[in-house]
Design a protein around this motif. Structure first.
Motif, short mmCIF file in Angstrom:
data_model
loop_
_atom_site.label_atom_id
_atom_site.label_comp_id
_atom_site.label_asym_id
_atom_site.label_seq_id
_atom_site.Cartn_x
_atom_site.Cartn_y
_atom_site.Cartn_z
N PRO A 12 0.85 -1.17 -0.18
CA PRO A 12 -0.13 0.01 -0.03
C PRO A 12 0.78 1.52 0.03
CG PRO A 12 -0.64 -1.59 1.79
CD PRO A 12 0.88 -2.10 1.04
N ARG A 13 0.27 2.23 -0.27
CA ARG A 13 0.84 3.60 -0.37
C ARG A 13 -0.06 4.72 0.53
NH1 ARG A 13 4.87 1.25 -0.66
NH2 ARG A 13 6.37 1.22 -2.34
N GLY A 14 0.51 5.42 1.35
CA GLY A 14 -0.22 6.52 1.91
C GLY A 14 -1.32 5.92 2.74
N GLY A 15 -2.49 6.58 2.47
CA GLY A 15 -3.75 6.35 3.15
C GLY A 15 -4.35 4.91 2.56
N GLU A 16 -3.74 4.16 1.87
CA GLU A 16 -4.17 2.63 1.40
C GLU A 16 -3.84 1.94 2.70
OE1 GLU A 16 -2.16 1.81 -1.97
OE2 GLU A 16 -3.59 2.77 -3.47
N TRP A 17 -2.71 2.19 3.20
CA TRP A 17 -2.42 1.48 4.72
C TRP A 17 -3.78 1.18 5.43
CZ3 TRP A 17 1.75 -1.46 4.84
CH2 TRP A 17 2.69 -1.19 4.13
N ALA A 18 -4.58 2.04 5.44
CA ALA A 18 -5.64 1.93 6.30
C ALA A 18 -6.44 0.70 6.24
CB ALA A 18 -6.60 3.19 6.20
N LYS A 19 -6.37 0.44 4.85
CA LYS A 19 -7.12 -1.05 4.55
C LYS A 19 -6.64 -2.24 5.01
CE LYS A 19 -8.44 1.02 -0.02
NZ LYS A 19 -8.28 0.69 -1.59
N TRP A 20 -5.49 -1.94 5.85
CA TRP A 20 -4.87 -3.06 6.43
C TRP A 20 -4.95 -2.91 7.90
CZ3 TRP A 20 -2.68 -7.72 4.13
CH2 TRP A 20 -2.73 -7.36 2.32
N GLY A 21 -5.45 -1.95 8.42
CA GLY A 21 -5.48 -2.01 9.92
C GLY A 21 -5.85 -0.23 10.07
N SER A 22 -6.08 0.08 11.36
CA SER A 22 -6.31 1.61 11.94
C SER A 22 -4.97 2.30 11.82
CB SER A 22 -6.89 1.35 12.89
OG SER A 22 -6.70 2.69 13.78
N LEU A 23 -4.68 3.24 11.08
CA LEU A 23 -3.65 4.10 11.32
C LEU A 23 -3.64 5.09 12.68
CD1 LEU A 23 -3.54 5.26 7.54
CD2 LEU A 23 -2.50 3.06 8.80
N GLY A 79 -2.96 7.03 15.60
CA GLY A 79 -1.46 7.24 16.42
C GLY A 79 -0.54 7.27 15.61
N LEU A 80 -0.60 6.97 14.19
CA LEU A 80 0.50 7.19 13.28
C LEU A 80 1.01 8.60 12.81
CD1 LEU A 80 0.63 4.01 11.06
CD2 LEU A 80 1.66 4.31 13.30
N SER A 81 2.23 9.05 13.08
CA SER A 81 2.42 10.51 12.53
C SER A 81 2.86 10.02 10.79
CB SER A 81 3.84 10.78 13.27
OG SER A 81 4.97 9.95 12.63
N ALA A 82 3.12 11.41 10.39
CA ALA A 82 3.34 11.62 8.78
C ALA A 82 4.63 10.79 8.68
CB ALA A 82 3.40 13.12 8.31
N ASP A 83 5.66 10.80 9.55
CA ASP A 83 6.96 10.11 9.40
C ASP A 83 6.85 8.75 9.51
OD1 ASP A 83 8.24 12.66 9.19
OD2 ASP A 83 8.80 12.97 11.39
N ASP A 84 5.93 8.30 10.34
CA ASP A 84 5.52 6.64 10.19
C ASP A 84 4.90 6.16 9.18
OD1 ASP A 84 6.24 6.51 13.06
OD2 ASP A 84 4.25 7.02 13.75
N LEU A 85 4.29 6.98 8.33
CA LEU A 85 3.45 6.45 7.39
C LEU A 85 4.49 6.49 6.05
CD1 LEU A 85 -0.25 8.22 7.32
CD2 LEU A 85 0.52 5.70 7.22
N ALA A 86 5.49 7.78 6.27
CA ALA A 86 6.37 7.89 5.09
C ALA A 86 7.24 6.72 5.16
CB ALA A 86 7.01 9.16 5.30
N ARG A 87 7.63 6.24 6.57
CA ARG A 87 8.67 5.10 6.78
C ARG A 87 7.86 3.87 6.06
NH1 ARG A 87 10.94 2.11 11.90
NH2 ARG A 87 12.94 1.58 11.09
N LEU A 88 6.56 3.53 6.39
CA LEU A 88 6.15 2.59 5.67
C LEU A 88 6.13 2.53 4.33
CD1 LEU A 88 2.67 2.07 8.04
CD2 LEU A 88 4.67 0.38 7.95
#
Length: 491
Positions: A126-137, A139-148
């Motif tokens: 997934p990329r960006g907001g698509e990660w939400a389809k795998w589970g709740s985001l 508490g994640l920061s923008a840096d956490d999502l960027a790292r994923l």
């Protein structure tokens, strides 16, 4: 000394656990964050074999296998092959798969499940907001999502489609679950499943299972690394809440129906049982639809329990045709199959010589409530009433694998003049009660005809759990409300 083997969600590697691993090492533990084989041809068995090889290299310690999301599948497979080398298995924001289940069954993204049904190429991350389809985001920061986004890799398809093999004694290794309450159910829902759900959950009341909660989303190792590390240490020490069956465990298979009924004989047609009343001529009919998911090998099946037989016989005693159906809702991904079974049963019921095909009611219980969506969205003219008893009418936390089609709160916009009789338990499980309130809000917005039969002190399954005069009165009121709408004996 304790050794933690950390296995993460799909698309991830050992890097996911950096913050947790650092804290566990400071606490004196050995830590082995795992980066599974990313070869396009790798399967679940490949990842399990890697863990087995790692377990064989770890000596002189108590080893705790930790599985997050997808990671629980290779963890359980490896524990089944080397139970003597594993002190405990810990589920982190992960399900409870059974032997033979592919990880795909617990994937929340419906499009991914459909894709893997026809395509065996690796799944792009997934990329960006698509990660939400795998589970709740949460508490994640923008840096956490960027790292994923930066570190995630494609997931080999066979790791999600290959069946899990648990070994000969899957309960030999003690287990703990870290339940992330912003992502899925909490301990209260597990307790409900143990006491009122399919029999396979009863084992969770055993001494080998403990439960802990974190107020986190699907990625606690990123959002709450210190808290997760502390929780893993507690889990490794066997800490956490334990669940007991308690005295309130229902016995749908044994207890007689709470109202007196006549033992009307039934006619069996495939999955359908029909209880015609005395007399001649065509009568209105009510199809009773059980909840679920239920175990595929449950015995007796729902239609053969005194609970559903009692309802059907009570209806027959009032001059209507009672009917029951054994549909195949064995997992949260089975709603489409169960919906087909119900539709087929209704077709057969309407063709029965004692049934007036234009006066039909559908009465759905508990987790079967999501099946109401089809009938609310486009009710046929012959469906005169839809009844719902302590239903699930939306997707509670942890039910995200249910297909988008089964959302009664959305479907009620199409209900038109279809009457709905809703039996509401005052002491309902909070997660289920919230779906009912959402449904009622939507029904009010669209002007749906809903009559509520309240059982203020009743619990989910009150007919069995709360055998009181209030429960009896509620059943009588609900039955007569339904029959009134199909033109049978009513009020």
């Amino acid at each position: 000394m304790t050794a933690f083997v950390l296995v993460g969600e799909a698309f991830t590697g050992g890097w996911l656990w950096d913050g947790v691993a650092e804290r566990l090492r400071k606490a004196g533990a050995q830590v082995y964050p795992v980066t599974p084989d990313g070869d396009p041809g790798a399967g679940l068995g490949t990842h399990a074999e890697e863990l087995v090889a790692l377990l064989d290299r770890i000596d002189g310690t108590e080893t705790v296998l930790v599985g997050h999301g997808y990671g629980i599948h290779p963890v359980l497979a490896a524990a089944g092959r080397r139970p003597e080398r594993v002190a405990r298995v810990v589920h982190v924001a992960a399900g409870l798969p059974s032997d033979g289940d592919p990880a795909l069954l617990l994937v929340r993204d419906e499009t991914v499940r459909e894709r893997l049904g026809r395509d065996s190429t690796p799944l792009p991350p997934p990329r960006g907001g698509e990660w939400a389809k795998w589970g709740s985001l949460d508490g994640l920061s923008a840096d956490d999502l960027a790292r994923l986004d930066r570190l995630a890799v494609p997931q080999p398809a066979r790791t999600l489609t290959e069946p899990l093999r648990l070994g000969d004694d899957p309960d030999r290794v003690p287990s703990s679950a870290v339940m992330c309450t912003a992502d899925g159910p909490g301990i209260d829902v597990v307790e409900m499943l143990v006491r009122t759900g399919p029999p396979r959950f009863r084992k969770l009341a055993g001494p080998g299972y403990s439960f802990l909660e974190l107020p986190a989303g699907h990625w606690p190792m990123l959002s709450h690394p210190a808290e997760l590390a502390d929780t893993l240490l507690r889990a490794a020490a066997g800490k956490g809440r334990r669940i007991t069956l308690g005295e309130e465990r229902p016995s749908y298979d044994e207890r007689e129906f709470l109202l007196e009924t006549t033992a009307y004989p039934y006619e069996r047609d495939g999955r359908l049982d029909v209880y015609p009343p005395d007399g001649e001529g065509r009568r209105p009919a009510v199809l009773l639809v059980h909840g679920g998911p239920v175990d595929a090998d449950r015995a007796p099946t729902p239609r053969d329990t005194p609970f559903y037989r009692g309802y059907a016989r009570y209806l027959a005693g009032l001059g209507a045709v009672g009917a029951t159906v054994d549909h195949r809702l064995y997992a949260l991904t089975d709603y489409a199959r169960a919906a087909g079974d119900v539709a087929q049963a209704l077709e057969a019921l309407r063709a029965h010589p004692r049934v007036d095909p234009d006066r039909i009611a559908l009465w759905i219980f508990s987790g079967g409530g999501l099946l109401a969506a089809d009938w609310l969205a486009a009710p046929p003219p012959w469906l005169r009433c839809l009844a719902l008893s302590y239903p699930v009418l939306g997707t509670p936390p942890g039910w995200e694998t249910v297909g988008r089609r089964y959302r009664p709160a959305e479907a009620v916009a199409g209900a038109g003049a279809l009457p709905v009789v809703l039996v509401r338990a005052g002491r309902e499980h909070p997660a289920f009660a919230a779906t009912v309130e959402d449904f009622l809000a939507a029904a009010g917005k669209h002007g749906a005809d809903v009559e509520i039969v309240d059982v203020p002190d009743g619990r989910h399954g009150f007919e069995t759990l709360d055998r009181t005069d209030a429960s009896r009165e509620a059943v009588v009121r609900a039955v007569r409300a339904v029959l009134h709408r199909v033109g049978g004996e009513g009020r």
